[in-house]
Design an enzyme around this catalytic site. Structure first.
Site, PDB file in Angstrom:
ATOM      1  N   GLU A  28       1.069   6.354  -6.968  1.00  0.00           N
ATOM      2  CA  GLU A  28      -0.099   7.169  -7.337  1.00  0.00           C
ATOM      3  C   GLU A  28       0.212   8.659  -7.233  1.00  0.00           C
ATOM      4  O   GLU A  28      -0.126   9.442  -8.132  1.00  0.00           O
ATOM      5  CB  GLU A  28      -1.274   6.848  -6.416  1.00  0.00           C
ATOM      6  CG  GLU A  28      -2.110   5.673  -6.858  1.00  0.00           C
ATOM      7  CD  GLU A  28      -3.228   5.360  -5.860  1.00  0.00           C
ATOM      8  OE1 GLU A  28      -3.828   4.301  -6.010  1.00  0.00           O
ATOM      9  OE2 GLU A  28      -3.474   6.179  -4.955  1.00  0.00           O
ATOM     10  N   GLU A  81       0.830  -1.208   0.000  1.00  0.00           N
ATOM     11  CA  GLU A  81       0.000   0.000   0.000  1.00  0.00           C
ATOM     12  C   GLU A  81       0.864   1.258   0.000  1.00  0.00           C
ATOM     13  O   GLU A  81       0.543   2.245  -0.680  1.00  0.00           O
ATOM     14  CB  GLU A  81      -0.930   0.002   1.216  1.00  0.00           C
ATOM     15  CG  GLU A  81      -1.968   1.111   1.218  1.00  0.00           C
ATOM     16  CD  GLU A  81      -2.890   1.100   0.003  1.00  0.00           C
ATOM     17  OE1 GLU A  81      -3.464   0.038  -0.285  1.00  0.00           O
ATOM     18  OE2 GLU A  81      -3.008   2.141  -0.679  1.00  0.00           O
TER      19      GLU A  81
HETATM   20  N1  ATP Z   1      -4.326  10.268 -14.791  1.00  0.00           N
HETATM   21  C1  ATP Z   1      -4.991   9.145 -15.035  1.00  0.00           C
HETATM   22  N2  ATP Z   1      -5.112   8.695 -16.292  1.00  0.00           N
HETATM   23  C2  ATP Z   1      -5.784   7.549 -16.560  1.00  0.00           C
HETATM   24  N3  ATP Z   1      -6.370   6.771 -15.644  1.00  0.00           N
HETATM   25  C3  ATP Z   1      -6.267   7.150 -14.354  1.00  0.00           C
HETATM   26  C4  ATP Z   1      -5.590   8.348 -13.982  1.00  0.00           C
HETATM   27  N4  ATP Z   1      -5.670   8.459 -12.637  1.00  0.00           N
HETATM   28  C5  ATP Z   1      -6.344   7.393 -12.209  1.00  0.00           C
HETATM   29  N5  ATP Z   1      -6.700   6.586 -13.220  1.00  0.00           N
HETATM   30  C6  ATP Z   1      -7.462   5.323 -13.134  1.00  0.00           C
HETATM   31  O1  ATP Z   1      -8.272   5.367 -11.978  1.00  0.00           O
HETATM   32  C7  ATP Z   1      -7.875   4.340 -11.048  1.00  0.00           C
HETATM   33  C8  ATP Z   1      -7.969   4.879  -9.629  1.00  0.00           C
HETATM   34  O2  ATP Z   1      -7.007   5.884  -9.499  1.00  0.00           O
HETATM   35  P1  ATP Z   1      -6.786   6.656  -8.137  1.00  0.00           P
HETATM   36  O3  ATP Z   1      -5.622   7.563  -8.297  1.00  0.00           O
HETATM   37  O4  ATP Z   1      -8.080   7.270  -7.717  1.00  0.00           O
HETATM   38  O5  ATP Z   1      -6.333   5.508  -7.152  1.00  0.00           O
HETATM   39  P2  ATP Z   1      -7.105   4.686  -6.022  1.00  0.00           P
HETATM   40  O6  ATP Z   1      -6.136   4.538  -4.951  1.00  0.00           O
HETATM   41  O7  ATP Z   1      -7.592   3.405  -6.590  1.00  0.00           O
HETATM   42  O8  ATP Z   1      -8.260   5.534  -5.505  1.00  0.00           O
HETATM   43  P3  ATP Z   1      -8.454   6.079  -4.032  1.00  0.00           P
HETATM   44  O9  ATP Z   1      -8.182   7.543  -4.139  1.00  0.00           O
HETATM   45  O10 ATP Z   1      -9.842   5.703  -3.688  1.00  0.00           O
HETATM   46  O11 ATP Z   1      -7.487   5.393  -3.146  1.00  0.00           O
HETATM   47  C9  ATP Z   1      -6.465   3.938 -11.476  1.00  0.00           C
HETATM   48  O12 ATP Z   1      -6.151   2.597 -11.091  1.00  0.00           O
HETATM   49  C10 ATP Z   1      -6.529   4.111 -12.979  1.00  0.00           C
HETATM   50  O13 ATP Z   1      -7.159   3.013 -13.607  1.00  0.00           O
END
Ligand code: ATP
Length: 131
Positions: free
Chosen positions: A82, A75
């Protein structure tokens, strides 16, 4: 901005302690930003509580601690990846999507393995407690 290029600096206890502080800050940031970390925290508390109540062996504690550490490790790296992705490319990008999905897949593997270890170690003594 600090010059981070001096790799030959002599060993300093103060610098090592500062590194520990940076690591704690990272954990705090992960807890503050990542809701999944709350889920991991709740699961960790449940596992530690279960281990204490069921009085599991030292070997089982090793398995449980390693399983929890694996999930937290995955994590932490996922959260860092991320954050880096969002910094590099805040707009939709197919490559960023794949990078984030792969990192999330790593967390999923760790979580499934940890759940299996949890059931294998806590399950039998829990059933004994029930019967
Ligand atoms: N800039 C981006 N371009 C394309 N797809 C994206 C982008 N950012 C996020 N995603 C898609 O959205 C999904 C979730 O992204 P996010 O950054 O929200 O992470 P998360 O950890 O799963 O969400 P959370 O904020 O709930 O923890 C990613 O796994 C990806 O598939």
């Amino acid at each position: 901005m600090h010059d981070r290029s001096n790799c030959n600096a002599s060993f300093s206890l103060r610098a090592r302690l500062a590194s520990l502080g940076y690591a704690w800050r990272g954990l705090y940031l992960m807890g503050a930003r990542e809701h999944n970390a709350w889920v991991h925290l709740a699961a960790s508390i449940a596992v530690v509580g279960g281990g204490l109540v069921l009085n599991v062996s030292a070997r089982d504690w090793c398995a449980l601690l390693l399983a929890m550490a694996l999930v937290w490790l995955a994590e932490a790296f996922n959260t860092a990846i991320e954050a880096l992705c969002d910094r590099v490319e805040p707009r939709f990008d197919e490559a960023i999507r794949s990078i984030k999905d792969i990192a999330a897949g790593g967390v999923l593997i760790a979580a499934v393995a940890a759940a299996a270890i949890g059931f294998m170690t806590l399950g039998p003594p829990f059933l004994v407690l029930l019967t």
